[in-house]
Design a protein around this motif. Structure first.
Motif, PDB file in Angstrom:
ATOM      1  N   VAL A   1       0.882  -1.169   0.000  1.00 36.18           N
ATOM      2  CA  VAL A   1       0.000   0.000   0.000  1.00 36.18           C
ATOM      3  C   VAL A   1       0.917   1.215   0.000  1.00 36.18           C
ATOM      4  N   MET A   2       0.733   2.082  -0.992  1.00 39.72           N
ATOM      5  CA  MET A   2       1.641   3.231  -1.141  1.00 39.72           C
ATOM      6  C   MET A   2       0.863   4.529  -1.298  1.00 39.72           C
ATOM      7  N   TYR A   3       1.295   5.561  -0.582  1.00 38.39           N
ATOM      8  CA  TYR A   3       0.780   6.909  -0.793  1.00 38.39           C
ATOM      9  C   TYR A   3       1.423   7.438  -2.068  1.00 38.39           C
ATOM     10  N   VAL A   4       0.613   7.972  -2.984  1.00 41.98           N
ATOM     11  CA  VAL A   4       1.114   8.462  -4.267  1.00 41.98           C
ATOM     12  C   VAL A   4       0.605   9.896  -4.453  1.00 41.98           C
ATOM     13  N   PRO A   5       1.405  10.888  -4.033  1.00 44.57           N
ATOM     14  CA  PRO A   5       0.929  12.273  -4.038  1.00 44.57           C
ATOM     15  C   PRO A   5       0.682  12.859  -5.428  1.00 44.57           C
ATOM     16  N   ASN A   6       1.248  12.273  -6.478  1.00 40.78           N
ATOM     17  CA  ASN A   6       1.081  12.855  -7.813  1.00 40.78           C
ATOM     18  C   ASN A   6      -0.131  12.319  -8.574  1.00 40.78           C
ATOM     19  N   LEU A   7      -0.933  11.436  -7.976  1.00 37.09           N
ATOM     20  CA  LEU A   7      -2.173  10.989  -8.616  1.00 37.09           C
ATOM     21  C   LEU A   7      -3.231  12.076  -8.481  1.00 37.09           C
ATOM     22  N   ASN A   8      -4.044  12.218  -9.503  1.00 40.78           N
ATOM     23  CA  ASN A   8      -5.135  13.183  -9.430  1.00 40.78           C
ATOM     24  C   ASN A   8      -6.132  12.754  -8.368  1.00 40.78           C
ATOM     25  N   ALA A   9      -6.504  13.698  -7.527  1.00 38.86           N
ATOM     26  CA  ALA A   9      -7.471  13.433  -6.469  1.00 38.86           C
ATOM     27  C   ALA A   9      -8.302  14.695  -6.269  1.00 38.86           C
ATOM     28  N   PRO A  10      -9.568  14.560  -5.949  1.00 40.93           N
ATOM     29  CA  PRO A  10     -10.404  15.742  -5.732  1.00 40.93           C
ATOM     30  C   PRO A  10      -9.984  16.483  -4.462  1.00 40.93           C
ATOM     31  N   PRO A  11     -10.226  17.783  -4.408  1.00 36.79           N
ATOM     32  CA  PRO A  11      -9.800  18.569  -3.237  1.00 36.79           C
ATOM     33  C   PRO A  11     -10.351  18.050  -1.908  1.00 36.79           C
ATOM     34  N   GLU A  12     -11.570  17.488  -1.927  1.00 37.35           N
ATOM     35  CA  GLU A  12     -12.156  17.010  -0.673  1.00 37.35           C
ATOM     36  C   GLU A  12     -11.580  15.660  -0.224  1.00 37.35           C
ATOM     37  N   LYS A  13     -10.871  14.981  -1.102  1.00 34.03           N
ATOM     38  CA  LYS A  13     -10.189  13.712  -0.775  1.00 34.03           C
ATOM     39  C   LYS A  13      -8.821  13.741  -1.453  1.00 34.03           C
ATOM     40  N   PRO A  14      -7.904  14.521  -0.914  1.00 32.78           N
ATOM     41  CA  PRO A  14      -6.642  14.791  -1.619  1.00 32.78           C
ATOM     42  C   PRO A  14      -5.561  13.716  -1.529  1.00 32.78           C
ATOM     43  N   TYR A  15      -5.767  12.682  -0.712  1.00 32.79           N
ATOM     44  CA  TYR A  15      -4.722  11.677  -0.512  1.00 32.79           C
ATOM     45  C   TYR A  15      -5.031  10.417  -1.317  1.00 32.79           C
ATOM     46  N   ALA A  16      -4.139  10.097  -2.249  1.00 33.19           N
ATOM     47  CA  ALA A  16      -4.325   8.924  -3.109  1.00 33.19           C
ATOM     48  C   ALA A  16      -3.388   7.801  -2.664  1.00 33.19           C
ATOM     49  N   PHE A  17      -3.950   6.618  -2.546  1.00 38.22           N
ATOM     50  CA  PHE A  17      -3.183   5.430  -2.172  1.00 38.22           C
ATOM     51  C   PHE A  17      -3.380   4.358  -3.227  1.00 38.22           C
ATOM     52  N   VAL A  18      -2.272   3.775  -3.678  1.00 37.27           N
ATOM     53  CA  VAL A  18      -2.305   2.646  -4.595  1.00 37.27           C
ATOM     54  C   VAL A  18      -2.052   1.397  -3.769  1.00 37.27           C
ATOM     55  N   TYR A  19      -2.834   0.367  -4.034  1.00 34.94           N
ATOM     56  CA  TYR A  19      -2.613  -0.898  -3.342  1.00 34.94           C
ATOM     57  C   TYR A  19      -2.440  -2.012  -4.365  1.00 34.94           C
ATOM     58  N   PHE A  20      -1.617  -2.982  -4.023  1.00 34.00           N
ATOM     59  CA  PHE A  20      -1.272  -4.111  -4.889  1.00 34.00           C
ATOM     60  C   PHE A  20      -1.810  -5.385  -4.245  1.00 34.00           C
ATOM     61  N   ILE A  21      -2.590  -6.137  -5.006  1.00 39.28           N
ATOM     62  CA  ILE A  21      -3.297  -7.322  -4.509  1.00 39.28           C
ATOM     63  C   ILE A  21      -2.867  -8.545  -5.321  1.00 39.28           C
ATOM     64  N   THR A  22      -2.679  -9.670  -4.649  1.00 42.45           N
ATOM     65  CA  THR A  22      -2.440 -10.947  -5.320  1.00 42.45           C
ATOM     66  C   THR A  22      -3.524 -11.931  -4.902  1.00 42.45           C
ATOM     67  N   VAL A  23      -4.110 -12.595  -5.894  1.00 44.17           N
ATOM     68  CA  VAL A  23      -5.058 -13.681  -5.657  1.00 44.17           C
ATOM     69  C   VAL A  23      -4.313 -14.965  -5.995  1.00 44.17           C
ATOM     70  N   GLU A  24      -4.207 -15.834  -5.023  1.00 41.68           N
ATOM     71  CA  GLU A  24      -3.453 -17.080  -5.174  1.00 41.68           C
ATOM     72  C   GLU A  24      -4.434 -18.249  -5.227  1.00 41.68           C
ATOM     73  N   ASN A  25      -4.279 -19.089  -6.240  1.00 39.57           N
ATOM     74  CA  ASN A  25      -5.137 -20.271  -6.356  1.00 39.57           C
ATOM     75  C   ASN A  25      -4.301 -21.533  -6.166  1.00 39.57           C
ATOM     76  N   GLU A  26      -4.274 -22.025  -4.944  1.00 41.07           N
ATOM     77  CA  GLU A  26      -3.603 -23.287  -4.636  1.00 41.07           C
ATOM     78  C   GLU A  26      -4.631 -24.394  -4.451  1.00 41.07           C
ATOM     79  N   SER A  27      -5.851 -24.174  -4.972  1.00 40.70           N
ATOM     80  CA  SER A  27      -6.884 -25.215  -4.911  1.00 40.70           C
ATOM     81  C   SER A  27      -6.671 -26.184  -6.077  1.00 40.70           C
ATOM     82  N   THR A  28      -7.571 -27.126  -6.211  1.00 38.61           N
ATOM     83  CA  THR A  28      -7.468 -28.106  -7.298  1.00 38.61           C
ATOM     84  C   THR A  28      -8.336 -27.739  -8.493  1.00 38.61           C
ATOM     85  N   GLU A  29      -9.038 -26.595  -8.423  1.00 39.01           N
ATOM     86  CA  GLU A  29      -9.939 -26.191  -9.503  1.00 39.01           C
ATOM     87  C   GLU A  29      -9.577 -24.824 -10.061  1.00 39.01           C
ATOM     88  N   GLN A  30      -9.886 -24.636 -11.315  1.00 37.74           N
ATOM     89  CA  GLN A  30      -9.798 -23.320 -11.928  1.00 37.74           C
ATOM     90  C   GLN A  30     -10.852 -22.429 -11.258  1.00 37.74           C
TER      91      GLN A  30
END
Length: 129
Positions: free
Chosen positions: A20-49
């Protein structure tokens, strides 16, 4: 009366918050000026697609404001993940103050079982001034 679908936890299907990273150069509206990028991984270690078909995030800011984000797929896709494979993506939230987020991904196995994979809670801490 409509019947609600039952979503199961599938052993071996996990969702992880990689970063999770704060990214100050992303466009954000004045009422919510703090932009955060998050990176997600979905892991499938099951036996099915599996296929990710939807998501629901709940973002709670420090003042109690709650935003619910839900919709089909993730980042415009409904990825199919084979056994032993991962799917990684990133997205972002804009906030006005410190916040926490949690949620779940919803999908279907190749065998037709509806499942839910919970996203661990993560924090979005404002930068120090």
């Amino acid at each position: 009366m409509a019947v609600q679908p039952q979503f199961l936890q599938i052993p071996g299907v996990r969702v992880m918050v990689d970063n999770v990273m704060y990214v100050p150069n992303l466009n954000a509206p004045p009422e919510k000026p703090y932009a955060f990028v998050y990176f997600i991984t979905v892991e499938n270690e099951s036996t099915e697609q599996i296929q990710i078909r939807g998501r629901k995030w709940i973002v709670r800011e420090a003042d109690g404001e709650c935003t619910v984000v839900e919709g089909e797929g993730v980042v415009g896709e409904m990825p199919i993940i084979q056994p032993g494979e991962n799917f990684t993506y990133n997205s972002y939230h804009v906030i006005a103050q410190r916040a926490e987020a949690a949620g779940a991904l919803f999908g279907k196995t190749d065998g037709g079982v509806l499942f839910c994979a919970r996203l661990p809670q993560f924090q979005m801490e404002l930068p120090e001034s």
